[in-house]
Design a protein around this motif. Structure first.
Motif, PDB file in Angstrom:
ATOM      1  N   SER A  99     -30.365 -20.943  25.017  1.00 11.53           N
ATOM      2  CA  SER A  99     -31.257 -20.482  26.071  1.00 11.53           C
ATOM      3  C   SER A  99     -32.145 -19.334  25.583  1.00 11.53           C
ATOM      4  O   SER A  99     -33.351 -19.308  25.857  1.00 11.53           O
ATOM      5  N   SER A 105     -35.629 -17.644  27.161  1.00  8.64           N
ATOM      6  CA  SER A 105     -35.051 -17.010  28.342  1.00  8.64           C
ATOM      7  C   SER A 105     -34.631 -15.585  28.026  1.00  8.64           C
ATOM      8  O   SER A 105     -34.116 -15.300  26.942  1.00  8.64           O
ATOM      9  N   PRO A 162     -27.781 -18.160  30.664  1.00 10.16           N
ATOM     10  CA  PRO A 162     -27.699 -19.095  31.797  1.00 10.16           C
ATOM     11  C   PRO A 162     -26.450 -18.833  32.618  1.00 10.16           C
ATOM     12  O   PRO A 162     -25.440 -18.325  32.117  1.00 10.16           O
ATOM     13  N   ALA A 220     -33.688 -22.971  28.851  1.00  3.58           N
ATOM     14  CA  ALA A 220     -34.360 -21.736  29.272  1.00  3.58           C
ATOM     15  C   ALA A 220     -35.167 -21.940  30.549  1.00  3.58           C
ATOM     16  O   ALA A 220     -35.784 -20.994  31.056  1.00  3.58           O
TER      17      ALA A 220
END
Length: 382
Positions: free
Chosen positions: A54, A59, A63, A366
């Motif tokens: 991610s 990101s 997550p 992401a």
């Protein structure tokens, strides 16, 4: 009886818990789930890799991963309700659905697992069915059931309910848009209970227990109905009917689409008559369906085994080193708001397919990637 395929195996309780955690994790849809299993080999290893993937996708936070406690609570609740969770790599999972693009990684099942031993035909249609439409649906359902097929539908009022009722003796599966402890619509709860109590019928859902069905959940339900079946019959559908969405999904999945013609004066027949004009198989009796499906009934189910690793996942596994930052920049630069085929990204960037598949997986986790029918992808706005 449907064949399970060479790669099917029953998961241990520890593996099932990991599958459930991965399936309930943020940004992990059915396609992403399959790719994660293909790359990492197990749900446990994939869960460990999620934060890094991610972050590589852009990101700024990890997550939200479903916890072991939350997954265990869901499993316990399913057991109390008399439900089972079946994963797509297990032999009990519906064979034709397993072969469908975007198949749910797991299903919650209430009722008899023997319901999935037959190949399926889907019957869908108008909620505001006419008396004639209901009679046609019941006749088709009963006759097709007697020919060795299970009947799958969505438990809606009208045509769906008529099809289920006529197939209670031979076997039927109701696919729900919400959790199995939230059957919908209320008018069909008694029918839902009959299906779950039957010796060769069941209700299924990809949604967790407690989930109230929303409008956006019904197209996902319809995709499962289409994916489970070798063919889908539409009986009475207005021009903008949800049944036409089911027919489109069935066509995208390579299933046969059948339509029962109706009076041009009845708006409930507008959609079915248009389907016939567009190439759907004109259907006036069960024989039309059984004859058309005969060449497929032993093929799709037997070759729809647990092929959890499609060619792209096999390629990705072969190159475990992962993509470079330069590769990530190239792939992101090749993407835009318009859907594009992955083959086009390969040609545009000159990168190895393995690198591109992993970058797309990172972007997906992401929350930056949208996946479209036919394997197309696009970049979501930041």
């Amino acid at each position: 009886m449907a064949q399970a395929g060479p790669d099917c195996r029953k998961l241990s309780e520890k593996e099932r818990l990991a599958w459930l955690r991965l399936a309930r994790t943020e940004n992990v849809g059915p396609v992403t789930f399959r790719k994660l299993i293909g790359r990492f080999g197990s749900a446990t290893t994939a869960l460990e890799a999620l934060p890094g993937l991610s972050r590589n996708g852009g990101s700024k936070r990890d997550p939200r991963i479903c916890s072991s406690d939350a997954a265990a609570i869901e499993l316990e609740a399913a057991d109390r309700l008399g439900c089972q969770l079946v994963c797509s790599c297990e032999p009990q999972y519906p064979s034709a659905l397993r072969s469908a693009d975007g198949a749910p990684p797991l299903l919650t099942v209430k009722g008899s697992m023997s319901a999935f031993a037959r190949p399926f035909v889907a019957i869908v249609g108008s909620r505001n069915a006419s008396a004639v439409g209901g009679r046609i649906a019941r006749t088709l359902s009963a006759d097709i059931g007697e020919s060795g097929y299970g009947i799958v539908s969505g438990l809606a009022r009208g045509i769906d309910a008529a099809a289920h009722e006529a197939a209670l003796e031979t076997g039927t599966v109701a696919v729900m848009a919400g959790g199995l402890d939230r059957p919908y619509p209320p008018q069909n709860i008694a029918l839902f209970e009959k299906i779950c109590a039957g010796g060769n019928s069941a209700a299924v859902s990809e949604m967790p227990l407690g989930w109230e069905a929303r409008a956006r959940d019904f197209p996902r339900r319809n995709r499962i109905i289409a994916g489970m079946a070798l063919g889908l019959i539409v009986v009475e559908a207005a021009k903008k009917s949800g049944s036409l969405i089911s027919a489109r999904l069935a066509g995208e999945l390579g299933r046969l689409v059948f339509a029962v013609p109706g009076s041009p004066l009845d708006p409930r027949a507008k959609g079915t008559n248009d389907l016939i004009k567009d190439g759907a198989i004109l259907t006036t009796g069960a024989g039309d369906v059984v004859d058309a499906l005969a060449p497929l009934s032993g093929n799709l189910t037997s070759h729809g085994g647990a092929q959890m690793m499609f060619e792209e996942e096999k390629i990705a596994v072969e190159q475990q080193a992962g993509p470079t930052d330069r590769s990530r920049t190239q792939v992101a630069g090749a993407l835009g708001p318009a859907p594009v085929a992955i083959d086009e990204i390969v040609r545009h960037t000159g990168l190895l397919p393995a690198e591109i598949y992993v970058v797309l997986l990172e972007l997906d986790l992401a929350g930056r990637l949208a996946r479209h029918p036919g394997g197309m992808v696009s970049l979501l706005p930041a």
